[in-house]
Design a protein around this motif. Structure first.
Motif, PDB file in Angstrom:
ATOM      1  N   PRO A 176       0.884  -1.500  -0.063  1.00 31.48           N
ATOM      2  CA  PRO A 176      -0.203  -0.291   0.178  1.00 31.48           C
ATOM      3  C   PRO A 176       0.972   1.262   0.086  1.00 31.48           C
ATOM      4  O   PRO A 176       1.782   1.306   0.532  1.00 31.48           O
ATOM      5  CB  PRO A 176      -0.819   0.057   1.243  1.00 31.48           C
ATOM      6  CG  PRO A 176      -0.539  -1.534   1.941  1.00 31.48           C
ATOM      7  CD  PRO A 176       0.682  -1.986   1.064  1.00 31.48           C
ATOM      8  N   LEU A 177       0.493   2.211  -0.794  1.00 35.26           N
ATOM      9  CA  LEU A 177       1.186   3.657  -0.750  1.00 35.26           C
ATOM     10  C   LEU A 177       0.805   4.351   0.628  1.00 35.26           C
ATOM     11  O   LEU A 177      -0.400   4.037   1.164  1.00 35.26           O
ATOM     12  CB  LEU A 177       0.341   4.365  -1.816  1.00 35.26           C
ATOM     13  CG  LEU A 177       1.302   5.511  -2.103  1.00 35.26           C
ATOM     14  CD1 LEU A 177       2.487   5.108  -2.936  1.00 35.26           C
ATOM     15  CD2 LEU A 177       0.639   6.292  -3.380  1.00 35.26           C
ATOM     16  N   ARG A 178       1.639   4.907   0.959  1.00 33.57           N
ATOM     17  CA  ARG A 178       1.696   5.510   2.326  1.00 33.57           C
ATOM     18  C   ARG A 178       1.676   7.064   2.211  1.00 33.57           C
ATOM     19  O   ARG A 178       2.956   7.280   1.550  1.00 33.57           O
ATOM     20  CB  ARG A 178       2.660   4.896   3.356  1.00 33.57           C
ATOM     21  CG  ARG A 178       2.917   5.398   4.750  1.00 33.57           C
ATOM     22  CD  ARG A 178       3.913   4.719   5.598  1.00 33.57           C
ATOM     23  NE  ARG A 178       5.132   4.677   5.151  1.00 33.57           N
ATOM     24  CZ  ARG A 178       6.313   5.449   5.494  1.00 33.57           C
ATOM     25  NH1 ARG A 178       5.880   6.643   5.940  1.00 33.57           N
ATOM     26  NH2 ARG A 178       7.403   5.236   4.674  1.00 33.57           N
ATOM     27  N   LEU A 179       0.982   7.746   2.867  1.00 36.74           N
ATOM     28  CA  LEU A 179       1.059   9.368   2.954  1.00 36.74           C
ATOM     29  C   LEU A 179       2.007   9.503   4.379  1.00 36.74           C
ATOM     30  O   LEU A 179       1.271   9.009   5.284  1.00 36.74           O
ATOM     31  CB  LEU A 179      -0.216  10.041   2.728  1.00 36.74           C
ATOM     32  CG  LEU A 179      -0.718   9.783   1.269  1.00 36.74           C
ATOM     33  CD1 LEU A 179      -2.171  10.796   1.198  1.00 36.74           C
ATOM     34  CD2 LEU A 179       0.186  10.195   0.190  1.00 36.74           C
ATOM     35  N   GLN A 180       2.598  10.614   4.106  1.00 31.68           N
ATOM     36  CA  GLN A 180       3.297  11.081   5.417  1.00 31.68           C
ATOM     37  C   GLN A 180       3.036  12.545   5.337  1.00 31.68           C
ATOM     38  O   GLN A 180       3.572  13.308   4.350  1.00 31.68           O
ATOM     39  CB  GLN A 180       4.650  10.663   5.695  1.00 31.68           C
ATOM     40  CG  GLN A 180       4.996  11.189   7.118  1.00 31.68           C
ATOM     41  CD  GLN A 180       6.645  10.657   7.230  1.00 31.68           C
ATOM     42  OE1 GLN A 180       6.946   9.399   6.958  1.00 31.68           O
ATOM     43  NE2 GLN A 180       7.348  11.462   7.720  1.00 31.68           N
ATOM     44  N   ARG A 181       2.674  13.291   6.505  1.00 32.12           N
ATOM     45  CA  ARG A 181       2.342  14.677   6.266  1.00 32.12           C
ATOM     46  C   ARG A 181       3.633  15.337   6.368  1.00 32.12           C
ATOM     47  O   ARG A 181       4.579  14.891   6.932  1.00 32.12           O
ATOM     48  CB  ARG A 181       1.536  15.275   7.661  1.00 32.12           C
ATOM     49  CG  ARG A 181       1.217  16.854   7.507  1.00 32.12           C
ATOM     50  CD  ARG A 181       0.184  17.148   8.668  1.00 32.12           C
ATOM     51  NE  ARG A 181      -1.032  16.402   8.945  1.00 32.12           N
ATOM     52  CZ  ARG A 181      -1.927  16.447   8.167  1.00 32.12           C
ATOM     53  NH1 ARG A 181      -2.131  17.677   7.319  1.00 32.12           N
ATOM     54  NH2 ARG A 181      -3.023  15.780   8.531  1.00 32.12           N
ATOM     55  N   ALA A 182       3.925  16.282   5.422  1.00 30.77           N
ATOM     56  CA  ALA A 182       5.335  16.835   5.270  1.00 30.77           C
ATOM     57  C   ALA A 182       5.432  17.706   6.840  1.00 30.77           C
ATOM     58  O   ALA A 182       4.541  18.362   7.273  1.00 30.77           O
ATOM     59  CB  ALA A 182       5.013  18.131   4.208  1.00 30.77           C
ATOM     60  N   ASP A 183       6.525  17.910   7.053  1.00 32.09           N
ATOM     61  CA  ASP A 183       6.940  18.639   8.263  1.00 32.09           C
ATOM     62  C   ASP A 183       8.141  19.273   7.818  1.00 32.09           C
ATOM     63  O   ASP A 183       8.547  19.405   7.006  1.00 32.09           O
ATOM     64  CB  ASP A 183       7.299  17.425   9.512  1.00 32.09           C
ATOM     65  CG  ASP A 183       8.405  16.622   9.248  1.00 32.09           C
ATOM     66  OD1 ASP A 183       9.229  16.799   8.230  1.00 32.09           O
ATOM     67  OD2 ASP A 183       8.411  15.360   9.886  1.00 32.09           O
ATOM     68  N   GLU A 184       8.639  20.235   8.985  1.00 35.17           N
ATOM     69  CA  GLU A 184       9.874  21.078   8.651  1.00 35.17           C
ATOM     70  C   GLU A 184      11.086  20.223   8.028  1.00 35.17           C
ATOM     71  O   GLU A 184      11.682  20.922   7.346  1.00 35.17           O
ATOM     72  CB  GLU A 184      10.281  21.665  10.235  1.00 35.17           C
ATOM     73  CG  GLU A 184      11.304  22.736   9.997  1.00 35.17           C
ATOM     74  CD  GLU A 184      10.570  23.904   9.334  1.00 35.17           C
ATOM     75  OE1 GLU A 184      11.032  24.729   8.542  1.00 35.17           O
ATOM     76  OE2 GLU A 184       9.454  24.126   9.617  1.00 35.17           O
ATOM     77  N   ALA A 185      11.239  19.028   8.308  1.00 36.34           N
ATOM     78  CA  ALA A 185      12.381  18.579   7.563  1.00 36.34           C
ATOM     79  C   ALA A 185      11.814  18.061   6.257  1.00 36.34           C
ATOM     80  O   ALA A 185      13.125  17.822   5.463  1.00 36.34           O
ATOM     81  CB  ALA A 185      12.707  17.014   8.591  1.00 36.34           C
ATOM     82  N   THR A 186      10.773  17.902   5.859  1.00 37.29           N
ATOM     83  CA  THR A 186      10.482  17.386   4.687  1.00 37.29           C
ATOM     84  C   THR A 186      10.048  18.575   3.512  1.00 37.29           C
ATOM     85  O   THR A 186       9.748  18.411   2.314  1.00 37.29           O
ATOM     86  CB  THR A 186       9.660  16.131   4.614  1.00 37.29           C
ATOM     87  OG1 THR A 186       8.307  16.521   5.193  1.00 37.29           O
ATOM     88  CG2 THR A 186      10.228  15.255   5.059  1.00 37.29           C
ATOM     89  N   LEU A 187       9.791  19.672   4.142  1.00 37.67           N
ATOM     90  CA  LEU A 187       8.942  20.817   3.353  1.00 37.67           C
ATOM     91  C   LEU A 187      10.017  21.456   2.091  1.00 37.67           C
ATOM     92  O   LEU A 187       9.497  21.475   1.171  1.00 37.67           O
ATOM     93  CB  LEU A 187       8.700  22.078   4.278  1.00 37.67           C
ATOM     94  CG  LEU A 187       7.475  21.938   5.239  1.00 37.67           C
ATOM     95  CD1 LEU A 187       7.200  23.175   5.845  1.00 37.67           C
ATOM     96  CD2 LEU A 187       6.307  21.607   4.214  1.00 37.67           C
ATOM     97  N   SER A 188      11.343  21.292   2.552  1.00 36.77           N
ATOM     98  CA  SER A 188      12.201  21.590   1.036  1.00 36.77           C
ATOM     99  C   SER A 188      11.925  20.749   0.102  1.00 36.77           C
ATOM    100  O   SER A 188      11.990  21.114  -0.892  1.00 36.77           O
ATOM    101  CB  SER A 188      13.447  21.796   1.863  1.00 36.77           C
ATOM    102  OG  SER A 188      14.097  20.466   2.150  1.00 36.77           O
ATOM    103  N   TYR A 189      11.674  19.210   0.480  1.00 32.14           N
ATOM    104  CA  TYR A 189      11.545  18.502  -0.646  1.00 32.14           C
ATOM    105  C   TYR A 189      10.338  18.720  -1.346  1.00 32.14           C
ATOM    106  O   TYR A 189      10.309  18.758  -2.634  1.00 32.14           O
ATOM    107  CB  TYR A 189      11.509  17.077   0.117  1.00 32.14           C
ATOM    108  CG  TYR A 189      10.992  15.816  -0.943  1.00 32.14           C
ATOM    109  CD1 TYR A 189      11.752  15.442  -1.927  1.00 32.14           C
ATOM    110  CD2 TYR A 189       9.829  15.492  -0.820  1.00 32.14           C
ATOM    111  CE1 TYR A 189      11.617  14.439  -2.782  1.00 32.14           C
ATOM    112  CE2 TYR A 189       9.302  14.408  -1.829  1.00 32.14           C
ATOM    113  CZ  TYR A 189      10.185  13.920  -2.768  1.00 32.14           C
ATOM    114  OH  TYR A 189       9.614  12.918  -3.424  1.00 32.14           O
TER     115      TYR A 189
END
Length: 147
Positions: free
Chosen positions: A5-18
């Motif tokens: 299953p595809l999983r979603l993870q809410r963006a956070d400070e560490a991933t917002l630049s991605y």
């Protein structure tokens, strides 16, 4: 796709630049990402990042935005899978209808069950979003899907 299953993870400070980088690389608006970090998700197939999707919720309406799949895995169904997962999330939040604006992907969204509508018929809350009011050009195609 791996079949997991595809999983979603809410963006956070560490991933917002991605998120910003993926949107910018694909010609999508990124200027409001930091002011709305809770609207963006990173899609994962196992441990591999496969893309980004955004959604804003306004009661029973939602605004789907910024669906981007990593170039290396395009054409493998990840775009549709990202949309399906975020649509399920929206339904869980009591959203009945999703709206979107697109400048070049209307056929992709038609294949997912979205229909073109006149931009002026979108609900007021959707029309007042930054995406509708400021970021996307008035020439963008407006679409909706009942969930």
């Amino acid at each position: 796709m791996t079949g997991a299953p595809l999983r979603l993870q809410r963006a956070d400070e560490a991933t917002l630049s991605y998120v910003e980088t993926r949107l910018e690389a694909n010609g999508l608006p990124s200027q409001d990402v930091r002011s709305k970090p809770d609207c963006f998700y990173i899609g994962y197939d196992g441990d591999e990042r496969i893309g980004v999707v955004g959604i804003e919720l306004y009661g029973t309406d939602g605004l789907l935005r910024s669906v981007v799949v990593e170039e290396a895995v395009r054409g493998q169904g990840y775009g549709a899978a990202l949309c399906a997962v975020v649509e399920t999330e929206a339904q869980s939040a009591s959203v009945d209808t999703l709206y979107l604006l697109t400048t070049n992907a209307s056929s992709f969204f038609v294949d997912l069950g979205y229909v073109e509508i006149d931009r002026s018929t979108a609900p007021r809350a959707i029309q007042q979003t930054t995406e509708f009011d400021d970021i996307c050009p008035s020439t963008a195609t407006c679409m909706k899907k009942s969930l």
